[in-house]
Design an enzyme around this catalytic site. Structure first.
Site, PDB file in Angstrom:
ATOM      1  N   GLU A   1      55.704  14.703  84.666  1.00  0.00           N
ATOM      2  CA  GLU A   1      55.705  13.890  83.440  1.00  0.00           C
ATOM      3  C   GLU A   1      56.459  12.570  83.598  1.00  0.00           C
ATOM      4  O   GLU A   1      56.842  11.949  82.612  1.00  0.00           O
ATOM      5  CB  GLU A   1      56.281  14.665  82.239  1.00  0.00           C
ATOM      6  CG  GLU A   1      55.458  15.845  81.798  1.00  0.00           C
ATOM      7  CD  GLU A   1      55.834  17.118  82.555  1.00  0.00           C
ATOM      8  OE1 GLU A   1      54.924  17.862  82.941  1.00  0.00           O
ATOM      9  OE2 GLU A   1      57.027  17.356  82.779  1.00  0.00           O
TER      10      GLU A   1
ATOM     11  N   GLU B   1      47.937  23.155  85.458  1.00  0.00           N
ATOM     12  CA  GLU B   1      48.409  23.850  84.247  1.00  0.00           C
ATOM     13  C   GLU B   1      47.416  23.705  83.090  1.00  0.00           C
ATOM     14  O   GLU B   1      47.294  24.598  82.258  1.00  0.00           O
ATOM     15  CB  GLU B   1      49.789  23.330  83.838  1.00  0.00           C
ATOM     16  CG  GLU B   1      49.791  21.859  83.439  1.00  0.00           C
ATOM     17  CD  GLU B   1      51.188  21.265  83.219  1.00  0.00           C
ATOM     18  OE1 GLU B   1      52.171  21.877  83.658  1.00  0.00           O
ATOM     19  OE2 GLU B   1      51.273  20.185  82.619  1.00  0.00           O
TER      20      GLU B   1
HETATM   21  C1  NOJ Z   1      55.383  20.824  82.495  1.00  0.00           C
HETATM   22  C2  NOJ Z   1      55.235  20.893  83.980  1.00  0.00           C
HETATM   23  O1  NOJ Z   1      54.136  20.172  84.419  1.00  0.00           O
HETATM   24  C3  NOJ Z   1      55.148  22.351  84.351  1.00  0.00           C
HETATM   25  O2  NOJ Z   1      54.869  22.469  85.726  1.00  0.00           O
HETATM   26  C4  NOJ Z   1      56.428  23.026  83.974  1.00  0.00           C
HETATM   27  O3  NOJ Z   1      56.345  24.392  84.284  1.00  0.00           O
HETATM   28  C5  NOJ Z   1      56.700  22.872  82.479  1.00  0.00           C
HETATM   29  N1  NOJ Z   1      56.612  21.509  82.113  1.00  0.00           N
HETATM   30  C6  NOJ Z   1      58.074  23.386  82.092  1.00  0.00           C
HETATM   31  O4  NOJ Z   1      59.060  22.624  82.707  1.00  0.00           O
HETATM   32 CA    CA Z   2      52.842  18.424  83.242  1.00  0.00          CA
END
Ligand code: NOJ
Ligand code: CA
Length: 724
Positions: free
Chosen positions: A495, A519
Site C-alpha cells: 500500500e 489478496e
Molecule cells: C494488506 C496487505 O496487502 C496484506 O498482504 C496484509 O496481509 C494486510 N494488509 C494486513 O496487513
Molecule cells: Ca494490499
C-alpha cells in the site's frame, strides 16, 4: 490582380522572416533536435513566442508526442510557465554499463543522448530553470531542475503542468487517478471512452481518494492504432508528490496532476533541487516495453557502502489463511475497543488466532523441508482487534507479541531449522506512530534475527489529511528504507506509493505490492487478463510482491459460502514466478495445498528469483506474455507463459541456450480440458531434452499458463528422454 498577389506573397515572406529574426534574437528561440543513439527516436525542444518551453517526440518518423508545453505553477510567486529565453544548451552522449545488485539482467547498458537546456526568465529577476532530457533507444526521460540562484531559494509548487499531447484516441490500460490507493482493477478502453467508464472503474476500495477530474495513474500503458506502444511514468520519485495524469478525452492531451498535501499544496522545494524524471517508453514491439531499463537507468546508483546483506528471498507465510474465510485471524482476542497499554493476556481468545507457536512452528518445518528462506508471520503483535476504520493513531507498537506467540522460542526454533522469520509491520497508515517507534521496532528485529519486514499502509494516513502518494509520505517510505539499512533490514512495502525504480538507489527496499495483488482474489476476484497488464503498468517501476502460487483455486473448498475462486488455472500460478519479476517471491498458498500437488510444487521450489538474463519472447498487454530467464550464476533457465481468458498456443524458442548442449526441460502445462473457471487444477508435467535449436508450440488453456524449468542432467537421465 496578378501584381497584387505577388506583392502580398512577398510581403508575407518578409514578415515571417522578420518575425523569425526578431524571435530568435529577442527570445533566444531555437528549435533543437536530438536523436537517440540508434536514431529511432527524436526529440525537438523549443521555446515558443510566449517564451513557453515546448517539446515533441517522434519514433521512426512518426509522432508520439505532438508539441506539448512544459512548466510549473508556483504559489505566491510568478510561474515557471512562460517568459523564458534559452540561456544555454548542452548536448552529450553517455554510454556506460552497470550491474544491478539483483535483477532481470546481470549488466544494464545506460546509453543516451542528453540535451540540457538552461532557461531564464528575464522579466522575473532572471530566474533560472533547467530542463534536462535524456533520449534512450527505448524512450525519453526529462526533468526540471532548479539550480541555486540569487532570486529563488524556497518555493511551493501549486501544480506541475507537464503536457503529453498524444496523437489520437489510443487504446489505454488504466486505473483511476487516486491520491491514496493503487489497488484498482484495470480497465482497457479507448482514451475517448474514459468519461463513461470512470465511475464503474472507481469501485470502492479502503481509504480511496479518487481525483475529482478525469485522471489516470501511471504507469499508463497505451497502444496506437498503428501499433506503437507508449508507456508514461516517472523515475526517481524523491521529495516530491507522485504524479497522475489528467486526461482530456476529446483532444487526447494528458497533463501532470500532483498529489496534494493536507493544506492543498503540492511540493515544498528548496534550491538546488529537481523534480523526478517524467518517462515515456516507446516501441513498436510490446516485448521491448517489458525489456526497457530506462526507469532504472534514470535512478541514482546506491550510496550504501555495504550491500552484502541484501539478498533475494523466497518465502512462505502465515498469511493466505487469513484471507480464505473461516480459517484464522490476525487478532487474538474478541475485544473490540483496544488500547496498547492493556493487558492482552487477559483478553478472551477468539479461538482462531493464526500466529500461534504451534502454527508458526509447522510453517517453519515446512519452509525448512522445502528450502524456503523465510516464513512471514502476520498477526504476531498486539493491536489487531481494533486496527482499522477509526483513524486511530496508536494501533500497533511493533514490539509486543500476543500471549500465544513466543518471540524467543520461535526465533530459536527457526534458527535451528535454518530458516528466517519475516517481520510484519502493519502501520494501519499511521505513519506518525510508525516513525516514532521505528528505531525500537528495528532494534527489536535485529535482536531477534529478523532481516526483512513486510510493511503495510492500510487506511487513511496519519498525519491526517496527508495522502499515501503525497510528498511527505514519499519521504516517509524512503526514510523507512534508509533507517532499515542502518540495521541491515530489507523492506517489502504494501500500500505504499507506486515504485519508480528506487530499488536501484535503496536496494534494501526490495519489493512492493502497490497494486491489486492476489489478496483481491478473495475480495471479488481479479480478471483473467489482470496479470497480462501488470508487467506493462505497475511493474515498469519495480518488483512486485504479487504473492503468487495459489494451488487451491476453488475457494468454495474452504466453505466460503459464495462462489469464489482464484481466476487462473493452477499452472498459471507457476508461470507468475517468471512473468512477474521480483527478487522477493512468496509461495502464498497454505502448506496443505502444496502437499496435495507435490509435482507442481517442485517448480516453485526450483525456480530462481534473481537472474543473469531475461528474454521477453512474446507479449501483448491484456492478452499474453511469454518470458524466459537465466538463473543468476547457474546453468538453469525458467520459462513462464500466461494468457488472458482466451486459450492460445505459445511459441517458445530456446535459442538463448548454449549451442551444442543438451538440457532437461520439465514442462508444466494446462491439461487439454483445463480452464480457469471450470477445471483449473488439471495439468500435466512432462520431461524432454532441449537444445538451442528446439522449438515448442505450447497450448495454454483459457485463463491458464505454462512453466518450464531447464537444467543440466546426467547421461542416464538424458538417455531415457526424447527430444522436444
Ligand atoms: C494488506 C496487505 O496487502 C496484506 O498482504 C496484509 O496481509 C494486510 N494488509 C494486513 O496487513
Ligand atoms: Ca494490499
Amino acid at each position: 490582380m496578378f501584381y497584387h498577389t505577388r506583392f502580398s506573397l512577398k510581403s508575407k515572406a518578409n514578415y515571417v522572416f522578420t518575425l523569425l529574426v526578431f524571435v530568435i534574437f529577442s527570445q533566444g528561440l531555437q528549435a533543437q533536435t536530438i536523436t537517440s543513439p540508434d536514431k529511432n527516436l527524436s526529440l525537438t525542444f523549443e521555446v515558443n513566442q510566449q517564451g513557453i518551453p515546448v517539446y515533441q517526440l517522434q519514433y521512426k518518423g512518426k509522432s508520439v508526442i505532438k508539441p506539448s508545453k512544459l512548466g510549473l505553477e508556483i504559489k505566491d510567486q510568478p510561474s515557471f510557465m512562460e517568459g523564458f529565453k534559452v540561456d544555454k544548451t548542452e548536448e552529450k552522449t553517455v554510454d556506460t554499463n552497470w550491474e544491478p545488485l539483483m535483477g532481470e539482467e546481470k549488466t544494464i547498458r545506460n546509453h543516451y543522448t542528453e540535451l540540457k537546456v538552461a532557461l531564464m526568465q528575464p522579466k522575473n529577476n532572471n530566474r533560472q530553470l533547467i530542463i534536462r532530457f535524456r533520449l534512450f533507444n527505448d524512450g525519453l526521460g526529462f526533468r526540471y531542475e532548479f539550480p541555486k540562484q540569487p532570486n529563488l531559494n524556497y518555493f511551493i509548487i501549486k501544480e506541475e503542468h507537464t503536457e503529453f499531447q498524444l496523437t489520437g484516441n489510443h487504446k489505454i490500460f488504466w486505473i483511476p487517478g487516486d491520491y491514496d490507493t493503487n489497488e484498482y482493477a484495470y480497465t482497457t478502453s479507448k482514451i475517448g471512452e474514459l468519461p463513461e467508464l470512470m465511475e464503474e472503474a472507481t469501485a470502492y476500495i479502503t481509504a480511496q481518494h479518487p481525483i475529482e477530474n478525469l485522471a489516470v495513474q501511471t504507469p499508463s500503458m497505451m497502444k496506437t492504432d498503428d501499433g506503437l506502444y507508449i508507456n508514461i511514468h516517472e523515475a526517481a520519485l524523491i521529495n516530491y508528490p507522485a504524479m497522475s495524469l489528467n486526461v482530456d478525452a476529446e483532444t487526447f492531451k494528458m497533463s501532470s496532476h500532483l498529489t496534494p498535501d493536507a493544506v492543498g499544496n503540492k511540493g515544498y522545494m528548496q534550491t538546488d533541487t529537481q523534480t523526478p524524471w517524467r518517462t515515456i517508453v516507446v516501441s513498436d514491439k510490446a516485448t521491448e516495453i517489458l525489456a526497457s531499463k530506462l526507469i532504472l537507468n534514470l535512478n541514482e546508483p546506491t550510496k550504501y557502502k555495504d550491500v552484502s546483506w541484501i539478498k533475494p528471498v523466497k518465502y512462505i507465510g502465515v498469511w493466505w489463511e487469513y484471507f480464505v474465510a473461516g480459517k484464522s485471524t490476525w487478532a487474538y482476542g474478541t475485544e473490540t475497543n483496544v488500547k496498547l497499554d492493556q493487558d492482552f493476556s487477559k483478553f478472551t481468545p477468539n479461538g482462531k488466532h493464526g500466529a500461534t507457536n504451534e502454527r508458526v512452528s509447522s510453517y517453519i518445518d515446512f519452509a525448512s523441508k522445502h528450502g524456503f528462506d523465510a516464513v512471514l508471520v502476520e498477526g504476531w503483535n498486539i493491536g489487531w482487534e481494533d486496527w482499522i476504520g477509526n483513524w486511530k493513531e496508536n494501533v500497533f507498537d511493533f514490539v509486543t507479541p500476543y500471549p500465544d506467540f513466543d518471540v524467543d522460542a520461535m526465533r530459536d526454533y527457526a534458527a535451528t531449522k535454518g530458516v528466517q522469520l519475516m517481520m510484519h509491520h502493519e502501520t494501519s497508515a499511521s505513519a506518525s506512530n510508525y516513525e516514532r517507534r521505528l528505531d525500537r521496532a528495528f532494534q527489536f528485529m535485529k535482536d531477534n534475527n529478523y532481516s526483512a519486514v513486510k510493511t503495510g499502509y492500510v487506511g487513511q494516513i496519519i498525519p491526517r489529511g496527508e495522502h499515501h502518494d503525497g510528498q511527505s509520505m514519499v519521504n516517509h517510505y524512503i526514510h523507512v528504507a534508509e533507517r532499515a539499512a542502518d540495521y541491515q533490514i530489507m523492506i517489502n512495502s504494501h500500500e505504499a506509493v507506486r515504485p519508480t525504480g528506487l530499488h536501484r538507489t535503496y536496494p534494501n527496499w526490495i519489493a512492493q505490492e502497490s497494486a491489486r495483488g492476489t489478496e483481491f482474489e478473495t475480495m471479488g476476484g481479479l480478471d483473467p487478463d489482470h496479470t497480462t497488464i501488470l508487467p506493462f503498468t505497475r511493474l515498469m517501476g519495480g518488483p512486485m510482491d504479487y504473492t503468487p502460487g495459489i494451488f487451491q483455486t476453488d475457494l468454495t473448498y474452504y466453505n466460503t459460502g459464495g462462489n469464489q475462486r482464484v481466476n487462473t488455472t493452477l499452472v498459471k500460478q507457476l508461470a507468475y514466478y517468471v512473468t512477474m519479476y521480483s527478487p522477493l517471491q512468496m509461495a502464498a498458498d497454505i502448506p496443505d495445498n502444496y502437499e496435495r500437488f507435490p509435482d507442481a510444487f517442485q517448480f516453485i521450489k526450483d525456480v530462481a528469483v534473481d537472474w543473469d538474463a531475461s528474454y521477453i519472447q512474446e507479449a501483448e498487454p491484456g492478452d499474453y506474455i511469454t518470458i524466459a530467464r537465466k538463473a543468476k550464476g547457474k546453468n538453469e533457465w525458467y520459462v513462464g507463459g500466461i494468457t488472458d481468458e482466451n486459450s492460445r498456443t505459445a511459441t517458445i524458442d530456446f535459442s538463448y541456450l548454449p549451442k551444442g548442449k543438451k538440457y532437461i526441460a520439465t514442462i508444466y502445462a494446462d491439461a487439454k480440458n483445463a480452464s480457469w473457471n471450470k477445471n483449473p487444477q488439471a495439468y500435466t508435467v512432462r520431461k524432454a531434452i532441449v537444445t538451442s535449436k528446439s522449438k515448442l508450440n505450447q497450448y495454454i488453456a483459457p485463463g491458464g499458463g505454462f512453466a518450464i524449468s531447464i537444467k543440466e542432467g546426467n547421461t542416464s537421465e538424458m538417455k531415457a528422454l526424447r527430444k522436444l
